[in-house]
Design an enzyme around this catalytic site. Sequence first.
Site, PDB file in Angstrom:
ATOM      1  N   SER A   6       0.786  -1.215  -0.026  1.00 34.24           N
ATOM      2  CA  SER A   6      -0.052   0.062   0.216  1.00 34.24           C
ATOM      3  C   SER A   6       0.858   1.213  -0.118  1.00 34.24           C
ATOM      4  O   SER A   6       2.174   1.141   0.380  1.00 34.24           O
ATOM      5  CB  SER A   6      -0.883   0.053   1.524  1.00 34.24           C
ATOM      6  OG  SER A   6      -0.347  -0.195   2.234  1.00 34.24           O
ATOM      7  N   GLU A   8       0.986   5.489   0.611  1.00 35.20           N
ATOM      8  CA  GLU A   8       0.325   6.708   1.380  1.00 35.20           C
ATOM      9  C   GLU A   8       0.869   8.277   0.625  1.00 35.20           C
ATOM     10  O   GLU A   8       1.901   8.239   0.253  1.00 35.20           O
ATOM     11  CB  GLU A   8       1.008   6.718   2.777  1.00 35.20           C
ATOM     12  CG  GLU A   8       0.412   7.721   3.460  1.00 35.20           C
ATOM     13  CD  GLU A   8       0.595   7.507   4.978  1.00 35.20           C
ATOM     14  OE1 GLU A   8       0.566   6.516   5.645  1.00 35.20           O
ATOM     15  OE2 GLU A   8       1.108   8.818   5.692  1.00 35.20           O
ATOM     16  N   ASP A  99      -2.276  14.610  15.903  1.00 32.48           N
ATOM     17  CA  ASP A  99      -1.467  15.298  17.094  1.00 32.48           C
ATOM     18  C   ASP A  99      -2.041  16.793  17.038  1.00 32.48           C
ATOM     19  O   ASP A  99      -2.300  17.331  16.061  1.00 32.48           O
ATOM     20  CB  ASP A  99       0.145  15.491  16.783  1.00 32.48           C
ATOM     21  CG  ASP A  99       0.687  14.129  16.775  1.00 32.48           C
ATOM     22  OD1 ASP A  99       0.448  13.469  17.995  1.00 32.48           O
ATOM     23  OD2 ASP A  99       1.531  13.857  15.832  1.00 32.48           O
ATOM     24  N   PHE A 206      12.899  15.072  11.261  1.00 33.88           N
ATOM     25  CA  PHE A 206      11.731  14.687  11.272  1.00 33.88           C
ATOM     26  C   PHE A 206      11.721  13.384  12.392  1.00 33.88           C
ATOM     27  O   PHE A 206      10.643  13.165  12.907  1.00 33.88           O
ATOM     28  CB  PHE A 206      11.011  14.132  10.184  1.00 33.88           C
ATOM     29  CG  PHE A 206       9.583  13.930   9.996  1.00 33.88           C
ATOM     30  CD1 PHE A 206       8.635  14.669  10.542  1.00 33.88           C
ATOM     31  CD2 PHE A 206       9.261  12.553   9.341  1.00 33.88           C
ATOM     32  CE1 PHE A 206       7.189  14.319  10.441  1.00 33.88           C
ATOM     33  CE2 PHE A 206       7.661  12.415   9.139  1.00 33.88           C
ATOM     34  CZ  PHE A 206       7.115  13.116   9.774  1.00 33.88           C
ATOM     35  N   HIS A 256       4.081  -0.936   3.562  1.00 30.72           N
ATOM     36  CA  HIS A 256       3.266   0.352   3.335  1.00 30.72           C
ATOM     37  C   HIS A 256       4.245   1.471   3.152  1.00 30.72           C
ATOM     38  O   HIS A 256       5.297   1.386   3.958  1.00 30.72           O
ATOM     39  CB  HIS A 256       2.427   0.664   4.548  1.00 30.72           C
ATOM     40  CG  HIS A 256       1.527   1.872   4.406  1.00 30.72           C
ATOM     41  ND1 HIS A 256       0.292   1.978   3.728  1.00 30.72           N
ATOM     42  CD2 HIS A 256       1.918   2.964   4.997  1.00 30.72           C
ATOM     43  CE1 HIS A 256      -0.012   3.326   3.955  1.00 30.72           C
ATOM     44  NE2 HIS A 256       0.971   3.969   4.664  1.00 30.72           N
TER      45      HIS A 256
HETATM   46  P1  FAD Z   1      -3.134   6.614  20.007  1.00 34.98           P
HETATM   47  O1  FAD Z   1      -3.217   5.145  19.517  1.00 34.98           O
HETATM   48  O2  FAD Z   1      -4.345   7.273  20.495  1.00 34.98           O
HETATM   49  O3  FAD Z   1      -1.926   6.811  20.948  1.00 34.98           O
HETATM   50  C1  FAD Z   1      -1.154   7.851  21.231  1.00 34.98           C
HETATM   51  C2  FAD Z   1      -0.608   8.047  22.557  1.00 34.98           C
HETATM   52  O4  FAD Z   1      -1.569   7.945  23.374  1.00 34.98           O
HETATM   53  C3  FAD Z   1       0.395   6.616  22.628  1.00 34.98           C
HETATM   54  O5  FAD Z   1       1.288   7.228  23.457  1.00 34.98           O
HETATM   55  C4  FAD Z   1      -0.671   5.681  23.698  1.00 34.98           C
HETATM   56  O6  FAD Z   1       0.346   4.827  24.415  1.00 34.98           O
HETATM   57  C5  FAD Z   1      -1.219   6.653  24.301  1.00 34.98           C
HETATM   58  N1  FAD Z   1      -2.678   5.982  24.562  1.00 34.98           N
HETATM   59  C6  FAD Z   1      -3.163   5.345  23.540  1.00 34.98           C
HETATM   60  N2  FAD Z   1      -4.588   5.134  24.299  1.00 34.98           N
HETATM   61  C7  FAD Z   1      -4.683   5.698  25.255  1.00 34.98           C
HETATM   62  C8  FAD Z   1      -5.720   5.675  26.347  1.00 34.98           C
HETATM   63  N3  FAD Z   1      -7.089   5.195  26.163  1.00 34.98           N
HETATM   64  N4  FAD Z   1      -5.403   6.404  27.494  1.00 34.98           N
HETATM   65  C9  FAD Z   1      -4.160   6.656  27.690  1.00 34.98           C
HETATM   66  N5  FAD Z   1      -3.075   6.850  26.820  1.00 34.98           N
HETATM   67  C10 FAD Z   1      -3.418   6.185  25.785  1.00 34.98           C
HETATM   68  N6  FAD Z   1      -1.203  11.837  11.886  1.00 34.98           N
HETATM   69  C11 FAD Z   1      -2.153  12.738  11.157  1.00 34.98           C
HETATM   70  O7  FAD Z   1      -2.307  13.787  11.915  1.00 34.98           O
HETATM   71  N7  FAD Z   1      -2.648  12.427  10.287  1.00 34.98           N
HETATM   72  C12 FAD Z   1      -2.500  11.181   9.446  1.00 34.98           C
HETATM   73  O8  FAD Z   1      -3.027  11.073   8.120  1.00 34.98           O
HETATM   74  C13 FAD Z   1      -1.619  10.261  10.106  1.00 34.98           C
HETATM   75  N8  FAD Z   1      -1.526   9.184   9.479  1.00 34.98           N
HETATM   76  C14 FAD Z   1      -0.515   8.238  10.133  1.00 34.98           C
HETATM   77  C15 FAD Z   1      -0.461   6.956   9.601  1.00 34.98           C
HETATM   78  C16 FAD Z   1       0.328   6.023  10.381  1.00 34.98           C
HETATM   79  C17 FAD Z   1       0.370   4.570   9.639  1.00 34.98           C
HETATM   80  C18 FAD Z   1       1.074   6.253  11.452  1.00 34.98           C
HETATM   81  C19 FAD Z   1       1.795   5.357  11.898  1.00 34.98           C
HETATM   82  C20 FAD Z   1       0.958   7.823  12.077  1.00 34.98           C
HETATM   83  C21 FAD Z   1       0.032   8.588  11.435  1.00 34.98           C
HETATM   84  N9  FAD Z   1      -0.148   9.754  11.827  1.00 34.98           N
HETATM   85  C22 FAD Z   1      -1.072  10.727  11.187  1.00 34.98           C
HETATM   86  C23 FAD Z   1       0.412  10.240  13.113  1.00 34.98           C
HETATM   87  C24 FAD Z   1      -0.142   9.905  14.350  1.00 34.98           C
HETATM   88  O9  FAD Z   1      -1.510  10.718  14.288  1.00 34.98           O
HETATM   89  C25 FAD Z   1       0.586  10.145  15.574  1.00 34.98           C
HETATM   90  O10 FAD Z   1       1.796   9.369  15.812  1.00 34.98           O
HETATM   91  C26 FAD Z   1      -0.114  10.481  17.002  1.00 34.98           C
HETATM   92  O11 FAD Z   1       0.799  11.140  17.656  1.00 34.98           O
HETATM   93  C27 FAD Z   1      -0.705   9.031  17.593  1.00 34.98           C
HETATM   94  O12 FAD Z   1      -1.770   8.819  16.784  1.00 34.98           O
HETATM   95  P2  FAD Z   1      -2.213   7.343  17.133  1.00 34.98           P
HETATM   96  O13 FAD Z   1      -3.451   7.039  16.555  1.00 34.98           O
HETATM   97  O14 FAD Z   1      -1.174   6.261  17.099  1.00 34.98           O
HETATM   98  O15 FAD Z   1      -2.691   7.539  18.811  1.00 34.98           O
END
Ligand code: FAD
Length: 284
Positions: A6, A8, A99, A206, A256
């Site tokens: 895939s 991106e 973020d 980065f 990916h």
């Molecule tokens: P989460 O899974 O919510 O985790 C974030 C943090 O919170 C971690 O430290 C975790 O340990 C902690 N955490 C998780 N759940 C809980 C809970 N219930 N209670 C307390 N703590 C918790 N960013 C963008 O803005 N747009 C994009 O399109 C984008 N695409 C991405 C695609 C991929 C494949 C990846 C790997 C990252 C992408 N990101 C994107 C970056 C991502 O949004 C950031 O890394 C962000 O900081 C974390 O997102 P997450 O969904 O992993 O968060």
Amino acid sequence: MNIELSIEFFPPQTAEGLVKLKNERLKLAVLKPDFFSVTYGAGGSTRGRTFAIVKEIAAEGFDAVPHLSCVGSTRVGIREMLGEFKAIGVRRIVALRGDLPSGMAEAGELRYANELVEFIRAETGNVFQVIVAAYPEWHPQAKSPEVDLNNFVRKAKAGVNAAITQYFYNADAYFHFVERVRSTGVEIPIIPGIMPIANFYKLARFSDACGTDIPRWIRRQFESYGDDVESIRAFGLEIVTRLCERLLQGGAPGLHFYSMNQASLILEIQQRLNLRMKPVTPAQ
Ligand code: FAD
């Protein structure tokens, strides 16, 4: 869910960028990826642009996968987006926390990606396959590897079909992460995210921010090239091709690619991989 390849993209800000993206996408189409995904700016900042590109990709006949982040958004806003994606035939979504951009104070109604996954399932049942992010070198804000692993497992169990990792250059970190996830009983495919190296200095900055380690021997080699663009490109291609090869040989279910809207490095890596990973015909 089976994902072998895939790719991106991010939504460009200019009309020129859009034309360029289309050209690059058509070059990448020869690889027949399972899908093209399009990132989504936290707080909905790219909402319209992400949607327009996803629609365009779908109209070209490819599987188009939007990313959707929940930080800074409301349930109503996310419900609307899900409805719009469903209406144009989207079948998979990459669900993220995102973020919070600097200057934006409101975290939004869903604080973590696991809450977004639960919301998507509650609102749309099994309309979408849901993919989430994973961090083999651990998320930069995580209190500890254990806490991050538990958070990942909670998210996976909320109804996730697959995960894509943050990019990394330590294959062992990926294998170790997969092993730890499997030890919890979670069996979803974990697809390594691969970042080809175009501009090492930009990548190094980065990587510091997103918590990706660039091993010292790789850093030092790049630094020794100064601004010799050709050598940087050649070494980057070698490093990333070897990484992909090791991952696939070690059982990674697919790759990916973070394309940065550029086709050439991905095409070159795939070509090298095809040559190297061809089964060897025994000598007669
Ligand atoms: P989460 O899974 O919510 O985790 C974030 C943090 O919170 C971690 O430290 C975790 O340990 C902690 N955490 C998780 N759940 C809980 C809970 N219930 N209670 C307390 N703590 C918790 N960013 C963008 O803005 N747009 C994009 O399109 C984008 N695409 C991405 C695609 C991929 C494949 C990846 C790997 C990252 C992408 N990101 C994107 C970056 C991502 O949004 C950031 O890394 C962000 O900081 C974390 O997102 P997450 O969904 O992993 O968060």
